[in-house]
Design an enzyme around this catalytic site. Structure first.
Site, PDB file in Angstrom:
ATOM      1  N   ILE A   9      40.146  37.807  54.674  1.00  0.00           N
ATOM      2  CA  ILE A   9      39.925  39.381  54.077  1.00  0.00           C
ATOM      3  C   ILE A   9      38.683  40.062  55.225  1.00  0.00           C
ATOM      4  O   ILE A   9      37.742  39.322  55.531  1.00  0.00           O
ATOM      5  CB  ILE A   9      39.326  39.157  52.758  1.00  0.00           C
ATOM      6  CG1 ILE A   9      39.111  40.677  52.265  1.00  0.00           C
ATOM      7  CG2 ILE A   9      38.187  38.334  52.667  1.00  0.00           C
ATOM      8  CD1 ILE A   9      38.853  40.569  50.846  1.00  0.00           C
ATOM      9  N   TYR A 157      40.509  59.648  57.742  1.00  0.00           N
ATOM     10  CA  TYR A 157      40.809  58.674  56.777  1.00  0.00           C
ATOM     11  C   TYR A 157      42.278  58.790  56.297  1.00  0.00           C
ATOM     12  O   TYR A 157      42.962  57.739  56.042  1.00  0.00           O
ATOM     13  CB  TYR A 157      39.647  58.735  55.603  1.00  0.00           C
ATOM     14  CG  TYR A 157      39.931  58.011  54.710  1.00  0.00           C
ATOM     15  CD1 TYR A 157      39.207  56.554  54.792  1.00  0.00           C
ATOM     16  CD2 TYR A 157      40.313  57.887  53.352  1.00  0.00           C
ATOM     17  CE1 TYR A 157      39.175  55.525  53.632  1.00  0.00           C
ATOM     18  CE2 TYR A 157      40.424  57.048  52.438  1.00  0.00           C
ATOM     19  CZ  TYR A 157      39.793  55.694  52.526  1.00  0.00           C
ATOM     20  OH  TYR A 157      39.942  54.904  51.546  1.00  0.00           O
TER      21      TYR A 157
END
Length: 253
Positions: A9, A157
């Site tokens: 992760i 983004y």
């Protein structure tokens, strides 16, 4: 100590990533966290839980180095030792909200490296290094509603998350068939993380949706990282994970 479930992760040192990492610390699990900084408290929790934890201080703004390191690490593991292997691409950055015409080139490049290049390169490294493993393989990309609905002053983004969605669709086609990995780009809902703080503290004149993000906080409409993490990990365990490569955590089972 023997772990049968491997999870990698990114962005696990704070916010949503930190919450997911903590909830994954269970006996029989091996967790590799890739972040800019390590977390001593997370290490202590891993020892208490009987889970294996390794933490890398790795800047994902250099995704080529990160991907090469991950590939080499995975290739050094026992391919027969895991029942499942999962990559969670969680790291990302909203940067400083502002129109693209006002963007700083170095900041723009970094946002795209961390938000899109790194997930793609890490996914490539993960799939290549684990190809042929007996483990059930999954890739979970943490996306956003902004990858599907544009917002002013958030072009990098929005672009990174839209790219993440679409490369997930392409990889899902490539991984069809026996032994293929399952991949989902998942929108996690609106969460009270440091990213939200950045948006609320942005310059109103630079960010048209400034008031909206102030209201989300004021009206208690933000999910907590712990609650959102639980929902995401529940989705990861769904039997139909991968049937829709671009999904939302709120999609019905």
């Amino acid at each position: 100590m023997t772990s049968s479930h491997l999870t990698v992760i990114t962005g696990a040192s704070r916010g949503l990533g930190r919450a997911m990492a903590e909830q994954l610390l269970q006996p029989g699990r091996r967790l590799l966290c890739i972040s800019r900084q390590s977390d001593d408290q997370l290490a202590a929790l891993a020892r208490e839980a009987g889970a294996e934890l390794e933490q890398w201080q790795q800047d994902l703004a250099d995704p080529v180095a990160a991907a090469a390191r991950l590939a080499a690490w995975l290739q050094g593991l026992d391919a027969e030792g895991f029942d499942s292997a999962t990559l969670i691409n969680n790291a990302g950055t909203v940067g400083r909200p502002r129109p693209l015409s006002e963007a700083v080139a170095t900041e723009l490049a970094q946002a795209l490296r961390v938000g899109l290049e790194a997930p793609m390169l890490l996914t490539s490294a993960f799939l290549g290094a684990t190809k042929g493993w007996r483990a059930e393989r999954k890739v979970l990309n943490i996306s956003s509603g902004l990858g599907r609905n544009a917002m002013g002053s958030q072009a990098p983004y929005c672009a990174a998350k839209a790219g993440m969605d679409h490369f997930s669709r392409a990889v899902a086609l490539e991984e069809k068939g026996e032994g293929g990995a399952r991949i989902v780009s998942l929108a996690p809902g609106v969460i009270d993380t440091d990213m939200q703080v950045q948006l609320r503290e942005s310059e109103p004149g630079m960010f048209p949706d400034y008031v909206r993000f102030q209201k989300l906080k004021a009206e208690g409409l933000l999910d907590s990282p712990a609650s959102a993490a639980a929902k995401i990990l529940k989705y990861l365990d769904r039997a139909d994970f991968g049937s829709n490569p671009v999904a939302d955590v709120r999609d019905p089972a």
